[in-house]
Scaffold this motif. Structure first.
Motif, mmCIF file in Angstrom:
data_model
loop_
_atom_site.group_PDB
_atom_site.id
_atom_site.type_symbol
_atom_site.label_atom_id
_atom_site.label_comp_id
_atom_site.label_asym_id
_atom_site.label_seq_id
_atom_site.Cartn_x
_atom_site.Cartn_y
_atom_site.Cartn_z
ATOM 1 N N HIS A 253 -18.134 -22.624 -19.274
ATOM 2 C CA HIS A 253 -18.535 -22.542 -18.142
ATOM 3 C C HIS A 253 -17.492 -22.780 -17.064
ATOM 4 N N CYS A 291 -28.517 -20.225 -9.780
ATOM 5 C CA CYS A 291 -27.366 -21.092 -10.380
ATOM 6 C C CYS A 291 -26.878 -21.906 -9.189
ATOM 7 N N HIS A 294 -23.169 -21.398 -8.107
ATOM 8 C CA HIS A 294 -22.843 -20.121 -7.430
ATOM 9 C C HIS A 294 -21.967 -20.182 -6.253
ATOM 10 N N CYS A 297 -18.399 -20.711 -7.429
ATOM 11 C CA CYS A 297 -18.129 -20.106 -8.439
ATOM 12 C C CYS A 297 -17.083 -18.753 -8.413
ATOM 13 N N CYS A 304 -26.523 -14.589 -10.071
ATOM 14 C CA CYS A 304 -26.478 -15.959 -9.932
ATOM 15 C C CYS A 304 -27.069 -16.515 -8.912
ATOM 16 N N CYS A 322 -24.854 -20.486 -17.977
ATOM 17 C CA CYS A 322 -24.094 -19.810 -17.311
ATOM 18 C C CYS A 322 -24.561 -18.134 -17.615
ATOM 19 N N PRO A 325 -20.572 -16.689 -19.198
ATOM 20 C CA PRO A 325 -19.972 -17.681 -19.872
ATOM 21 C C PRO A 325 -18.268 -16.980 -20.396
#
Length: 326
Positions: A253, A291, A294, A297, A304, A322, A325
């Protein structure tokens, strides 16, 4: 081996803990702070499960919810084959001897009006009601086991150092020979040299008593030293779970990759690609869509922002939530 022996000691399924709050001091509108939002994991007898993540990710709330020190909003906790979430009053009180906790602050967790002998004996008084002589013998034996001088049995918490106070907390926690111990950042308030002594004590006690640990910490070096498996939490969710060696050598992740890149390296010649996460941890009262990671990220794409990634096994028990990944 029987089917019962194959089962884990503890199973946590879709655990949630939401706190209700007002949107503002002058508003009647209610909001929910999603401190823990759908956490699932297992814990085997004698195993140490490390839980790591930033401050505010829900680690401590999760640990206390598992013990029902705070009641879960939703989810199921199966302890030793029984539904722990369904236990009431007398049954729950009796089961407390099997699940104990070591708190983060070794001073605030001890009653300043009680001697350490009475603090350590309190679980014995509640659960076993021993004769006075046997009670004192048990207390002195426990003190000796955790490295406390038995001559100090009638002293008060303020007369001890931070490391000694944490040993008192450990002594109280092991008094009833629990099967599971939640260690809620037990060394974060201690000096580095004392941290090593307390961690070694916990590892020795685990070997001696066969306890399973849920070890909560934000220190990845401590987690690496003591854990068998590790789960990584972010904003109330488990984003990655794996065996210790697999997680540290092959993180999947992006959040785990960023955390591991921040571990200091003593060798100045060894250059490390440090990943700096931009922005602050979002509010659990208003988590991002899709997510939850996000917004910070470095690999985030359009999917996402809209679709919540399911936590899936990627081989060898290594699980990751994820879309992309490593």
């Amino acid at each position: 081996m029987s089917e019962t022996e194959n089962k884990p000691l503890l199973e946590v399924k879709n655990l949630k803990k939401w706190f209700q709050s007002k949107k503002s001091p002058f508003s009647r509108e209610k909001v929910y702070i999603k401190a823990v939002d759908g956490v699932s994991f297992t814990l085997n007898a004698g195993e140490t499960l490390g839980v790591v993540g930033e401050s505010g990710c829900g680690k401590s709330t999760m640990g206390r919810s598992v013990l029902r020190l705070i009641e879960p909003t939703e989810g199921q906790i199966i302890f030793d084959g029984k539904d722990y979430t369904a236990l009431k009053d007398a049954e729950l009180r009796k089961s407390r001897s099997d699940l104990q906790i070591i708190f983060q602050d070794p001073y605030a967790s001890l009653d300043p009006r009680m001697t350490i002998g009475d603090i350590i004996a309190e679980p014995l008084d509640i659960q076993l009601k021993l004769p006075q002589k046997e009670r004192m013998e048990r207390v002195l034996k426990i003190m000796d086991r955790v490295g406390l001088n038995t001559r100090y049995v009638n002293r008060y918490p303020h007369e001890f150092s931070g490391g000694q106070r944490q040993r008192i907390g450990i002594a109280r926690a092991i008094a009833l020979n629990p099967k599971i111990m939640v260690c809620d950042e037990p060394v974060s308030a201690l000096d580095v040299s004392i941290q090593a002594q307390v961690i070694n004590l916990l590892m020795d006690l685990q070997k001696e008593m066969g306890m399973a640990y849920i070890f909560i910490s934000h220190d990845l070096s401590v987690i690496k030293h003591i854990s068998d498996r590790v789960i990584v939490m972010y904003l109330g969710h488990v984003v990655e779970m794996a065996e210790k060696k697999d997680l540290y050598e092959h993180p999947m992740h992006p959040y785990t990759v960023a955390l591991l890149s921040a571990i200091p390296v003593p060798d100045r010649k060894h250059k490390k690609n440090k990943i700096v996460l931009e922005g602050d941890l979002p509010s659990p009262a208003n988590p991002p869509s899709g997510c939850v990671f996000h917004t910070r990220c470095y690999k985030a794409q359009d999917i996402c922002k809209t679709q919540v990634p399911e936590i899936k096994e990627c081989g060898n028990g290594h699980c990751c939530a994820c879309h992309f990944p490593e």
